[in-house]
Design a protein around this motif. Structure first.
Motif, PDB file in Angstrom:
ATOM      1  N   ASP A 157       0.856  -1.191   0.000  1.00 60.24           N
ATOM      2  CA  ASP A 157       0.000   0.000   0.000  1.00 60.24           C
ATOM      3  C   ASP A 157       0.898   1.249   0.000  1.00 60.24           C
ATOM      4  O   ASP A 157       2.101   1.165   0.275  1.00 60.24           O
ATOM      5  CB  ASP A 157      -0.967  -0.015   1.191  1.00 60.24           C
ATOM      6  N   GLU A 158       0.269   2.383  -0.321  1.00 57.08           N
ATOM      7  CA  GLU A 158       1.043   3.609  -0.551  1.00 57.08           C
ATOM      8  C   GLU A 158       1.883   3.999   0.676  1.00 57.08           C
ATOM      9  O   GLU A 158       3.049   4.360   0.546  1.00 57.08           O
ATOM     10  CB  GLU A 158       0.077   4.733  -0.940  1.00 57.08           C
ATOM     11  N   VAL A 182       1.871   4.376  -7.109  1.00 54.19           N
ATOM     12  CA  VAL A 182       0.520   3.812  -6.966  1.00 54.19           C
ATOM     13  C   VAL A 182      -0.378   4.279  -8.125  1.00 54.19           C
ATOM     14  O   VAL A 182      -1.142   3.494  -8.699  1.00 54.19           O
ATOM     15  CB  VAL A 182      -0.059   4.160  -5.575  1.00 54.19           C
TER      16      VAL A 182
END
Ligand code: SAM
Length: 311
Positions: A157-158, A182
Motif C-alpha cells: 500500500d502507498e 501507486v
C-alpha cells in the motif's frame, strides 16, 4: 605484493571490469600467518580473497561465501591457482557460524565482508538491479528468495511504500514517489527497472541525467527496494553478531560498506564490542578511497572501511 587486481568478466555479452575496493589499504593493515584462516563472507569475484590468498601457504585456508551462485562460480575460477585450501559455498553470511563450523573450522584469523554488489551483478539482466539499463524489476541477489522488487512496488500500500523508501533510501520525497508509483500501477503493472526509474524521475521532476556528476534521481528508491528485497540490514546485523565467536584472539574483522545505514550498523557494533573489551578498533575513523582509486573505480566512491581486532 601486487595490489591492482583487476579482472574482466563477461556479463550478457558485455565486458565488465572488476577491481576490489580499498584492497591496498586492507593489505597494509592485515597480515595473515602462512597457515591463517580467512573467511570472506562476500566472495564476489574473489578479488580480495585472491590478494590475501597469495600470502597464505599450503596450510592456509580461505572460506568464501556468497548468496549469488554465479559469483561463487566466478570466484572458483579466479582462485583456482592459489596454493592454500579454498572452500566456496553458496550461503547467506547470516549463517556464517554454522557453515564455517560445518567445515571443521572453529576460528578464523580474518573475517572480511565487502557489502553490497559487484559491477557484474549490476550489469546482469537476471538480477534486475540497474536503472541505467532496462531490465525485469527483480533485485533478488539470492534467487531462492520469494519476493521481487516488482512484487513490492505492485502490491504494497502507498504508506508502506513511502515508509520503505524513506527508511531504506532516506529519500525525503518518499511520499510523492510512492503516490506516483501507486497512480502508475493502476494503469499498468510496473515490471521493469526502466518503468520504475521513469516514474521516480517524473515524481521528482528531474530528468535522468541532468549533470554527469549528479546521482540519478532513482538511486535512493532503488537502494531502498534492494535493501528490502534482500533483507540486507538484518543479515548484516546477524553477521556482525557472529563475528566475535568466530574470530581467534588477535584476529581481524574488516567491513566495507557503501551506504550510511550499513556503516552505522558496523560503527555501533564495533563501538559496543570495544566497550565490552571484545574488540580494539583499528580504524578510529573509517578508511575511504583516495581520489585516484575513485578515478580508477567509480564503484569505490561511497566505500567506507572499518577494521577491528579481537582482544
Ligand atoms: C561488493 S561484492 C564483493 C566483491 C569481492 N570482495 C571481490 O573483491 O570480488 C559483494 C558480494 O556480496 C554478496 N552478498 C550480498 N549479500 C550477501 C549475504 N547476505 N550473504 C552472502 N553474500 C552476500 C553479493 O552477492 C556480492 O557478490
Amino acid at each position: 605484493m601486487q595490489y591492482d587486481i583487476r579482472c574482466t568478466i563477461n556479463v550478457n555479452d558485455s565486458i565488465i571490469e572488476h577491481i576490489p575496493v580499498l584492497a591496498e589499504r586492507l593489505a597494509e593493515q592485515i597480515n595473515l600467518p602462512l597457515d591463517g584462516v580467512m573467511v570472506d563472507a562476500t566472495i564476489g569475484q574473489g578479488g580480495h580473497s585472491l590478494l590475501f590468498g597469495k600470502t597464505l601457504g599450503p596450510k592456509g585456508v580461505i572460506v568464501g561465501l556468497d548468496v549469488d551462485k554465479t559469483a561463487i562460480q566466478r570466484a572458483r575460477f579466479v582462485l583456482k591457482d592459489l596454493t592454500c585450501k579454498v572452500i566456496l559455498h553458496t550461503c547467506n553470511f547470516s549463517q556464517i557460524t554454522e557453515y564455517v563450523h560445518k567445515q571443521g573450522i572453529e576460528k578464523a584469523d580474518f573475517i572480511l565482508a565487502d557489502l553490497g554488489l559487484c559491477s557484474a551483478q549490476l550489469a546482469d539482466v537476471e538480477m534486475g538491479l540497474s536503472f541505467k539499463t532496462n531490465m525485469p524489476l527483480d533485485m533478488r541477489i539470492d534467487k531462492r528468495l520469494k519476493t521481487t522488487a516488482a512484487d513490492i512496488v505492485n502490491r504494497a500500500d502507498e504508506k508502506s511504500l513511502a515508509d520503505l523508501i524513506y527508511r531504506f533510501g532516506q529519500d525525503r520525497a518518499s511520499r510523492r514517489i510512492a503516490r506516483f508509483i501507486v497512480q502508475q500501477r493502476r494503469r499498468e503493472p510496473i515490471i521493469t527497472t526502466g518503468q520504475l526509474a521513469a516514474i521516480v524521475c517524473k515524481a521528482l521532476q528531474r530528468p535522468a541525467q541532468k549533470r554527469k556528476s549528479r546521482i540519478h534521481p532513482a538511486t535512493r528508491t532503488f537502494q531502498a527496494l534492494r535493501i528490502a528485497v534482500n533483507n540486507e540490514l538484518d543479515n548484516t546485523k546477524k553477521l556482525l553478531e557472529s563475528v566475535p565467536v568466530l574470530l581467534n584472539k588477535n584476529g581481524y574483522v574488516a567491513v566495507v560498506s557503501y551506504h550510511s545505514l550499513e556503516d552505522r550498523l558496523v560503527k555501533n557494533d564495533f563501538k559496543q564490542n570495544e566497550k565490552d573489551n571484545i574488540y580494539k578498533i583499528i580504524t578510529k575513523k573509517p578508511i575511504v578511497p583516495a581520489r585516484d582509486e575513485i578515478a580508477r573505480n567509480r564503484r569505490a566512491r561511497s566505500a567506507k572501511l572499518r577494521i577491528a581486532q579481537k582482544q
